[in-house]
Every structure is written in structure tokens, then in C-alpha cells.
Scaffold this active site. Structure first.
Site, PDB file in Angstrom:
ATOM      1  N   ASP A 165       0.812  -1.205   0.000  1.00 16.59           N
ATOM      2  CA  ASP A 165       0.000   0.000   0.000  1.00 16.59           C
ATOM      3  C   ASP A 165       0.852   1.263   0.000  1.00 16.59           C
ATOM      4  O   ASP A 165       2.008   1.258   0.442  1.00 16.59           O
ATOM      5  CB  ASP A 165      -0.916   0.017   1.230  1.00 16.59           C
ATOM      6  CG  ASP A 165      -1.866  -1.158   1.268  1.00 16.59           C
ATOM      7  OD1 ASP A 165      -2.252  -1.628   0.186  1.00 16.59           O
ATOM      8  OD2 ASP A 165      -2.208  -1.600   2.377  1.00 16.59           O
ATOM      9  N   LYS A 166       0.254   2.346  -0.450  1.00 14.23           N
ATOM     10  CA  LYS A 166       0.928   3.642  -0.503  1.00 14.23           C
ATOM     11  C   LYS A 166       1.585   3.985   0.830  1.00 14.23           C
ATOM     12  O   LYS A 166       2.740   4.422   0.874  1.00 14.23           O
ATOM     13  CB  LYS A 166      -0.079   4.724  -0.885  1.00 14.23           C
ATOM     14  CG  LYS A 166       0.461   6.147  -0.799  1.00 14.23           C
ATOM     15  CD  LYS A 166      -0.635   7.162  -1.085  1.00 14.23           C
ATOM     16  CE  LYS A 166      -0.115   8.580  -0.896  1.00 14.23           C
ATOM     17  NZ  LYS A 166      -1.186   9.594  -1.103  1.00 14.23           N
TER      18      LYS A 166
END
Length: 342
Positions: free
Chosen positions: A144-145
Site C-alpha cells: 500500500d501507498k
């Protein structure tokens, strides 16, 4: 560079459809995935007994001669960008990077640039021989970011194919460090009542469920026990904080790798990740347990406290087993320091 081509025969008892026969019988060293061959069929790059065939459902017979033309890699539409990368390892086949917090892995409508792939396009340059027919990095897994840590990316079709098979077979070693609320403990009667949660030798918590998109929020994943995709996470407490203990550092490792798997599973077990705006929830911490400064630091930590710390896999070309570790990022270290300060 000219297009390349090769031939092979359809083996005995072929599937009824051409696409399935191609997937079964194409030589392993061609490194062509099912999706790549589907695109090649559509493009007219595959012939059977000298006749170009574009229908995936076409019939084939034992002994048919298939000729495959592999076009040279096309230029990618993705913009190369000079963005600093923390490169842990690199050779002609692949690259391992330590992704920082806040960087998206692949361009998407909401994030068209500034991604890891944009950075890799610039960093790798002409060393990208082509993945899936396009001169681009081959992404075989993502984080994820707002999760930091290790990612392996393919630079060639052969490496992409070999790595993808390992991820599909769940043979890749992946350990994450996470700060969670509470302390997972086999003696906790609450945990014994949570469906899908069990404990193994050494106090290892095992979470076994199905995961699928949330029924009402398509941006989220949710736990199910029918339907969805099988998912298994294991977690072991490394260190706990507070008096009484109410936050712990856990080592989580994946048997499967589903979207948001650790975040969803730990929340399901009642031990959501600190800072997780989607699954962890906000919990009120006692200043008696930590002190006002530590409570404020936890409250201010606005991304999930999750770091991909260890990555191990077999090199798809040399067959050597490679294992990499990445230390915790500064904000994670600072938060732990705050939890341990007087």
C-alpha cells in the site's frame, strides 16, 4: 531489433480450446503467461499449421504445429521520472527496492505519476528488455501507498514469469513489522472466541479466513468464511509497550498475499494497526500507561504502522535463494521511541 519466433507441437489429448492448449504446451523457457498469449492471439501473432488463428476457442489436435511470433518490446506510455530510489539489490533480471511511505507502486487514474514504476522507468532505462511485450518494469506484488518496505520487480519476461510463479505458489518469504493495539495472547479468552483465529506452538497466532471486497465499501476488504479468496496470516509478538501493556510490535508473515491482508486480519482479531485510518480504528490510550507524550505521538501517527521488513525468494534465473531485510523507517522508529520514553 527484429521480432523473434519459435515453433512447438500440440501434445496428446489437448484441451478443446486453443488458448488452453497453448497454455499447457508452450515451452517453459518461452516465459509466456496465459494473459500474454491471449493478447498475442488477438494480435495475430500465433499460427497453427501455417494459418494465423485469432479465435481463442478454435479447435486443435495432437501434432498440430504452432508458430509464435514474439514482437520486440514496445515503448511504454508510462513517463520515466527522476525520483530517488533506495535500491537494495539489482542485476540484469530484477531489482529489489525499499519503498518509502507515501509512494504509490503503479500509476492509476488518481495517481498518474510520481509512482514507483515512474521512478523505475527512469532508473532502469535501457536495461528493461520488455515485460508482457512492453518495455516496462514487471510488478509481481504490491504494498500500500502508506506501507513502507521491500518489493521485488522484474526487468525481463523470464524474471517476471519466474517470480509470478513463486508468488502464486506462496513460496516467497514475506515478513512485516506492525504496531498493533493490544497484545495477542493465546491465553486471552476473547481471542479463543474469534472465528478463524487459532494459536500454534511458540505463541504464534494464525488467522485463517476468506477475504473479498466489503459489501458496502468497494475500497475496503472484509473477512468472510464462504466465497472470496483464501487467506492465512501468522503473527508473533516481538515486544509490548505500556503499563499495563496495550500496544505491541508484531512480526506478521504471509502464507497468502491478498489486498490489505494483514490490516484486515489483525483488525478481525481485535488487534488493529496503529494509525490505520481504514481498519484500525481510533482507540483511547491511557496516559497512565504511557504518559501524555506517547499518547499524543500515537494519536498523531496517521498512516498504518506497517513495514515490509523481510523478502526472500529464489532468483528466477540463477536459482539462488536471495533474502533481504530493511530496517524500520524513521517515523516508525520515532513512534517506538516515544512509546518507550519515560
Amino acid at each position: 531489433m527484429a521480432d523473434a519466433s519459435f515453433e512447438f507441437r500440440i501434445n496428446a489429448d489437448p484441451p478443446s480450446r486453443l488458448d488452453k492448449a497453448l497454455s499447457r504446451d508452450v515451452p517453459e523457457d518461452a516465459n509466456l503467461s496465459r494473459s500474454r498469449m491471449a493478447k498475442m492471439l488477438e494480435a495475430g501473432d500465433i499460427s497453427v499449421n501455417g494459418v494465423v488463428v485469432t479465435n481463442a476457442k478454435a479447435k486443435v489436435a495432437e501434432g498440430d504445429i504452432v508458430r509464435v511470433t514474439v514482437a520486440q518490446a514496445q515503448e511504454s506510455h508510462i513517463l520515466p521520472q527522476d525520483i530517488a530510489l533506495d535500491v537494495v539489490y539489482e542485476d540484469d533480471a530484477l531489482i529489489v527496492v525499499n519503498k518509502p511511505v507515501g509512494m504509490v507502486v503503479h500509476p492509476a487514474p488518481g495517481t498518474p505519476d510520481g509512482t514507483l514504476v515512474n521512478a523505475l522507468m527512469h532508473h532502469c532505462g535501457d536495461s528493461l528488455s520488455g515485460v508482457g511485450g512492453v518495455a516496462r518494469p514487471g510488478i509481481v506484488h504490491r504494498i500500500d501507498k502508506d506501507t513502507s518496505g521491500l518489493l521485488v520487480v522484474a526487468k525481463t519476461d523470464e524474471a517476471h514469469h519466474g517470480l509470478a510463479k513463486q508468488f502464486e505458489a506462496h513460496t516467497v518469504e514475506r515478513h512485516y513489522k506492525a504496531l498493533v493495539y493490544g497484545v495477542p495472547d493465546a491465553s486471552d479468552p476473547r481471542l479463543r472466541g474469534v472465528k478463524g483465529v487459532s494459536f500454534e506452538q511458540g505463541g504464534v497466532m494464525k488467522i485463517t479466513t476468506q477475504l473479498a471486497r466489503h459489501k458496502h465499501d468497494r475500497q475496503k476488504q472484509a473477512v468472510f468464511f464462504t466465497g472470496g479468496r483464501h487467506a492465512i496470516t501468522r503473527a508473533r509478538v516481538v515486544r509490548s509497550f505500556g503499563t499495563p501493556e496495550c500496544i505491541s510490535l508484531v512480526d506478521c508473515w504471509l502464507e497468502t498475499g491478498r489486498t490489505h491482508q494483514i490490516r484486515v486480519h489483525m483488525a478481525h482479531a481485535g488487534h488493529g494497526l496503529v494509525g490505520d485510518q481504514t481498519y484500525g480504528g481510533r482507540r483511547k490510550l491511557s496516559e497512565k500507561a504511557f504518559g501524555a507524550g506517547a499518547v499524543a505521538a500515537v494519536k498523531a501517527f496517521e498512516r498504518q504502522a506497517l513495514h515490509a521488513a523481510t523478502l526472500g525468494f529464489e532468483h528466477p534465473v540463477s536459482k539462488e535463494f536471495l533474502r533481504f531485510e530493511a530496517g524500520l523507517p524513521p517515523d516508525f522508529v520515532e513512534l517506538i521511541s516515544g512509546l518507550t520514553s519515560e
